[in-house]
Design a protein around this motif. Structure first.
Motif, PDB file in Angstrom:
ATOM      1  N   ASN A 109      45.645  44.372  39.445  1.00 13.82           N
ATOM      2  CA  ASN A 109      45.179  42.690  39.145  1.00 13.82           C
ATOM      3  C   ASN A 109      46.467  42.355  38.146  1.00 13.82           C
ATOM      4  O   ASN A 109      46.432  42.835  36.888  1.00 13.82           O
ATOM      5  CB  ASN A 109      43.947  42.883  38.468  1.00 13.82           C
ATOM      6  CG  ASN A 109      43.279  41.405  37.925  1.00 13.82           C
ATOM      7  OD1 ASN A 109      43.998  40.545  37.892  1.00 13.82           O
ATOM      8  ND2 ASN A 109      41.906  41.291  38.015  1.00 13.82           N
ATOM      9  N   THR A 111      46.282  39.652  36.431  1.00 11.36           N
ATOM     10  CA  THR A 111      45.811  38.623  35.416  1.00 11.36           C
ATOM     11  C   THR A 111      45.385  39.524  34.238  1.00 11.36           C
ATOM     12  O   THR A 111      45.986  39.411  32.925  1.00 11.36           O
ATOM     13  CB  THR A 111      44.629  38.104  35.751  1.00 11.36           C
ATOM     14  OG1 THR A 111      44.956  37.475  37.075  1.00 11.36           O
ATOM     15  CG2 THR A 111      44.112  37.094  34.896  1.00 11.36           C
ATOM     16  N   ASP A 112      44.711  40.592  34.453  1.00 10.27           N
ATOM     17  CA  ASP A 112      44.483  41.547  33.209  1.00 10.27           C
ATOM     18  C   ASP A 112      45.545  42.636  33.215  1.00 10.27           C
ATOM     19  O   ASP A 112      45.240  43.660  32.293  1.00 10.27           O
ATOM     20  CB  ASP A 112      42.861  41.882  33.171  1.00 10.27           C
ATOM     21  CG  ASP A 112      42.615  43.014  34.406  1.00 10.27           C
ATOM     22  OD1 ASP A 112      43.340  43.086  35.249  1.00 10.27           O
ATOM     23  OD2 ASP A 112      41.499  43.030  34.524  1.00 10.27           O
TER      24      ASP A 112
HETATM   25  C1  LIG Z   1      41.712  40.129  37.740  1.00 12.21           C
HETATM   26  O1  LIG Z   1      41.040  40.207  36.445  1.00 12.21           O
HETATM   27  C2  LIG Z   1      40.670  38.984  35.861  1.00 12.21           C
HETATM   28  C3  LIG Z   1      40.429  39.023  34.419  1.00 12.21           C
HETATM   29  O2  LIG Z   1      39.599  40.304  33.991  1.00 12.21           O
HETATM   30  C4  LIG Z   1      39.330  38.509  36.685  1.00 12.21           C
HETATM   31  O3  LIG Z   1      38.879  37.386  36.231  1.00 12.21           O
HETATM   32  C5  LIG Z   1      39.704  38.395  37.960  1.00 12.21           C
HETATM   33  O4  LIG Z   1      38.659  38.155  39.119  1.00 12.21           O
HETATM   34  C6  LIG Z   1      40.382  39.684  38.786  1.00 12.21           C
HETATM   35  N1  LIG Z   1      40.891  39.490  39.851  1.00 12.21           N
HETATM   36  C7  LIG Z   1      40.756  40.429  41.153  1.00 12.21           C
HETATM   37  C8  LIG Z   1      41.383  39.930  42.270  1.00 12.21           C
HETATM   38  O5  LIG Z   1      40.119  41.305  40.925  1.00 12.21           O
END
Ligand SMILES: *[C@@H]1O[C@H](CO)[C@@H](O)[C@H](O)[C@H]1NC(C)=O
Ligand SMILES: *[C@@H]1O[C@H](CO)[C@@H](O)[C@H](O)[C@H]1NC(C)=O
Ligand SMILES: *[C@@H]1O[C@H](CO)[C@@H](O)[C@H](O)[C@H]1NC(C)=O
Ligand SMILES: *[C@@H]1O[C@H](CO)[C@@H](O)[C@H](O)[C@H]1NC(C)=O
Length: 268
Positions: A109, A111-112
């Motif tokens: 991921n 994002t995090d």
């Molecule tokens: C990735 O992490 C973010 C923040 O924790 C979350 O909102 C998002 O759904 C995640 N994306 C996936 C593809 O799991």
């Protein structure tokens, strides 16, 4: 009149070019992944598969050490617990089979900056020289100096990790750094032999006793050793991974998707 215009546009184009210029780190046989691609995990797996044939010998440009065999010239172990109290120096540690790793359940991921993956190794052959002073399960002294060889079979590892992204440097590049890594492993079975090389009868007896104890208590000993091996591999992996990541700009590993209105494709 507008003498400054060409200079201004030159500066602009230089700035733009600098942004686009790559450090040339990503080898041509690898296609970088798009950041918001739906199949990012598959893309990363493909990158690994593209690199795998070269990993045996290592890829100096990416600071990837040779994996086949994976060599550690020297490592010191100093751990104290009820189940294993050990002070040891291993030299010329060689592990064969690392590059045959099978990945599954890769989940990254961006994002995090967290990720997980399951790894499996059919067998790993290990050889090392050792100098050791240890006590196994409070009853078996393992003391002396010698060589060890062994085969570890059916190794499964669940790995989770977390990274941080550095601020962009003056060249617009940022770098990932692993800040946390956790291995949860299971060793199906292992066979191995400690062979004392000191010619000291007492040490030979220690080695033979340890070998016999192991042969008769494989599962228990493996369960005792597993957390130590996990911890050892965590710190090893963290070091190697961060060495690699420190050379690879995030912007080149994971490219930004093209803007909303892409230029029309060139005529065929
Ligand atoms: C990735 O992490 C973010 C923040 O924790 C979350 O909102 C998002 O759904 C995640 N994306 C996936 C593809 O799991
Ligand atoms: C490990 O050693 C065994 C027995 O010598 C051999 O059959 C096997 O291919 C080796 N595996 C690796 C990964 O080197
Ligand atoms: C260790 O090496 C010896 C010979 O060098 C070999 O016969 C034996 O099969 C090896 N044991 C393991 C577990 O790899
Ligand atoms: C890895 O995780 C799966 C579930 O996600 C679990 O079934 C398996 O036992 C775990 N393996 C290890 C070695 O912890």
């Amino acid at each position: 009149m507008a003498w400054w215009l060409p200079i201004f546009s030159l500066v602009l184009s230089l700035l733009a070019a600098d942004h686009a210029v790559s450090s040339g780190k990503i080898p041509s046989y690898v296609s970088p992944c798009k950041r918001d691609s739906d199949d990012l995990n598959q893309c990363i797996a493909n990158v690994w598969e593209a690199l795998r044939p070269k990993m045996g010998e290592g890829i100096p440009k990416l600071k990837i050490p040779p994996l086949e065999p994976f060599l550690l010239p020297e490592t010191n172990i100093d751990r104290r617990s009820d189940s294993l109290d050990v002070k040891a120096t291993l030299t010329q540690l060689a592990i064969m089979g690392v590059n045959n790793v099978v990945f599954s359940k890769l989940n990254v991921n961006l994002t995090d900056l967290k990720g997980s993956v399951s790894l499996a190794f059919a067998d790993l052959n290990v050889t090392t020289l050792y100098v050791m002073d240890a006590m196994l399960m409070k009853i078996i002294p393992m003391k002396g100096q010698g060589k060890f060889n062994g085969t570890i079979k059916d190794v499964k590892v669940n790995m989770t990790g977390k990274a941080e992204l550095s601020p962009k440097n003056e060249r617009g590049r940022s770098y990932l750094k692993l800040v946390e890594i956790k291995f949860k492993g299971f060793i199906g079975d292992a066979t191995g032999r400690l062979v004392d090389t000191t010619q000291n009868p007492e040490n030979s007896i220690f080695a033979e006793t340890a070998n016999m104890f192991y042969d008769n208590n494989r599962r228990e000993v493996l369960d005792v050793l597993t957390p130590f091996i996990e911890e050892f591999c965590e710190s090893l992996f963290l070091g190697v991974a961060n060495q690699i990541l420190s050379t690879l700009p995030f912007e080149e590993m994971f490219i930004e998707t093209a803007p909303k209105n892409p230029p029309p494709p060139p005529p065929l």
